[in-house]
Design a protein around this motif. Structure first.
Motif, short mmCIF file in Angstrom:
data_model
loop_
_atom_site.label_atom_id
_atom_site.label_comp_id
_atom_site.label_asym_id
_atom_site.label_seq_id
_atom_site.Cartn_x
_atom_site.Cartn_y
_atom_site.Cartn_z
N TYR A 63 0.83 -1.21 0.00
CA TYR A 63 0.00 0.00 0.00
C TYR A 63 0.87 1.26 0.00
O TYR A 63 0.59 2.22 -0.71
CB TYR A 63 -0.93 0.00 1.22
CG TYR A 63 -1.76 1.24 1.32
CD1 TYR A 63 -2.88 1.41 0.50
CD2 TYR A 63 -1.45 2.26 2.21
CE1 TYR A 63 -3.65 2.56 0.58
CE2 TYR A 63 -2.21 3.40 2.30
CZ TYR A 63 -3.31 3.55 1.47
OH TYR A 63 -4.06 4.69 1.55
N LYS A 64 1.94 1.26 0.80
CA LYS A 64 2.82 2.44 0.86
C LYS A 64 3.63 2.62 -0.41
O LYS A 64 3.87 3.74 -0.85
CB LYS A 64 3.78 2.31 2.06
CG LYS A 64 3.10 2.44 3.39
CD LYS A 64 2.58 3.83 3.58
CE LYS A 64 2.05 4.03 4.97
NZ LYS A 64 1.48 5.35 5.15
N SER A 68 -1.84 1.99 -6.10
CA SER A 68 -2.71 1.55 -7.20
C SER A 68 -2.68 0.02 -7.33
O SER A 68 -3.72 -0.61 -7.56
CB SER A 68 -2.30 2.21 -8.50
OG SER A 68 -0.97 1.90 -8.83
N LEU A 69 -1.53 -0.59 -7.20
CA LEU A 69 -1.43 -2.04 -7.26
C LEU A 69 -2.13 -2.67 -6.06
O LEU A 69 -2.80 -3.70 -6.19
CB LEU A 69 0.03 -2.48 -7.33
CG LEU A 69 0.30 -3.97 -7.45
CD1 LEU A 69 -0.39 -4.55 -8.69
CD2 LEU A 69 1.79 -4.24 -7.50
N SER A 73 -5.32 -5.25 -6.16
CA SER A 73 -5.10 -6.61 -5.66
C SER A 73 -5.89 -6.97 -4.41
O SER A 73 -6.11 -8.16 -4.16
CB SER A 73 -3.61 -6.80 -5.36
OG SER A 73 -2.85 -6.54 -6.50
N ASN A 74 -6.30 -6.00 -3.63
CA ASN A 74 -6.93 -6.33 -2.35
C ASN A 74 -8.38 -6.77 -2.54
O ASN A 74 -9.04 -6.43 -3.51
CB ASN A 74 -6.83 -5.16 -1.37
CG ASN A 74 -7.92 -4.14 -1.53
OD1 ASN A 74 -9.01 -4.33 -1.04
ND2 ASN A 74 -7.63 -3.05 -2.23
N VAL A 75 -8.84 -7.54 -1.58
CA VAL A 75 -10.22 -7.99 -1.54
C VAL A 75 -10.79 -7.51 -0.21
O VAL A 75 -10.39 -8.00 0.84
CB VAL A 75 -10.31 -9.53 -1.65
CG1 VAL A 75 -11.75 -10.00 -1.50
CG2 VAL A 75 -9.68 -10.02 -2.93
N ASP A 76 -11.68 -6.53 -0.27
CA ASP A 76 -12.29 -5.96 0.94
C ASP A 76 -11.23 -5.48 1.93
O ASP A 76 -11.33 -5.71 3.13
CB ASP A 76 -13.23 -6.97 1.61
CG ASP A 76 -14.40 -7.34 0.72
OD1 ASP A 76 -14.87 -6.46 -0.04
OD2 ASP A 76 -14.83 -8.51 0.77
#
Length: 107
Positions: A63-64, A68-69, A73-76
């Protein structure tokens, strides 16, 4: 569809053996230390995946470094990790000899 992410760990460390009872070379020390640390990292990562825990805070680091990636890529708000997500662990051990050769570094 969410993309699969793979992580690479590059770790550099200094080993300072205090006493060595066996006849062992510096190269052998480096290999053994690197192997043991890699095993520990992979074991801990695997146990974290089994418990749905991001033990190395890979989600936060991603995240840091690349928001954008991370969003892609994250789910909830959760980064799905699998046992294969930890693709490579590179350990570079530098041994500092103790005793008579104290503070003399060997690569």
């Amino acid at each position: 569809m969410k993309s699969l992410l793979f992580f690479l760990f590059n770790i550099e460390l200094i080993a300072n053996p205090i006493e060595i009872f066996d006849d062992i070379t510096t190269t052998e020390i480096q290999k053994q230390v690197a192997r043991l640390i890699e095993e520990d990292i992979r074991f801990t990562f695997q146990k974290g995946v089994e418990m749905n825990i991001d033990v190395y805070q890979l989600s936060h680091t991603l995240y840091k470094k690349s928001p954008s990636l991370w969003r892609e890529s994250n789910v909830d708000g959760y980064l799905p990790l699998t046992p294969d997500s930890l693709e490579e662990v590179n350990i570079n051990v530098k041994v500092i000899k103790s005793g008579k050769d104290k503070l003399k570094t060997v690569s």
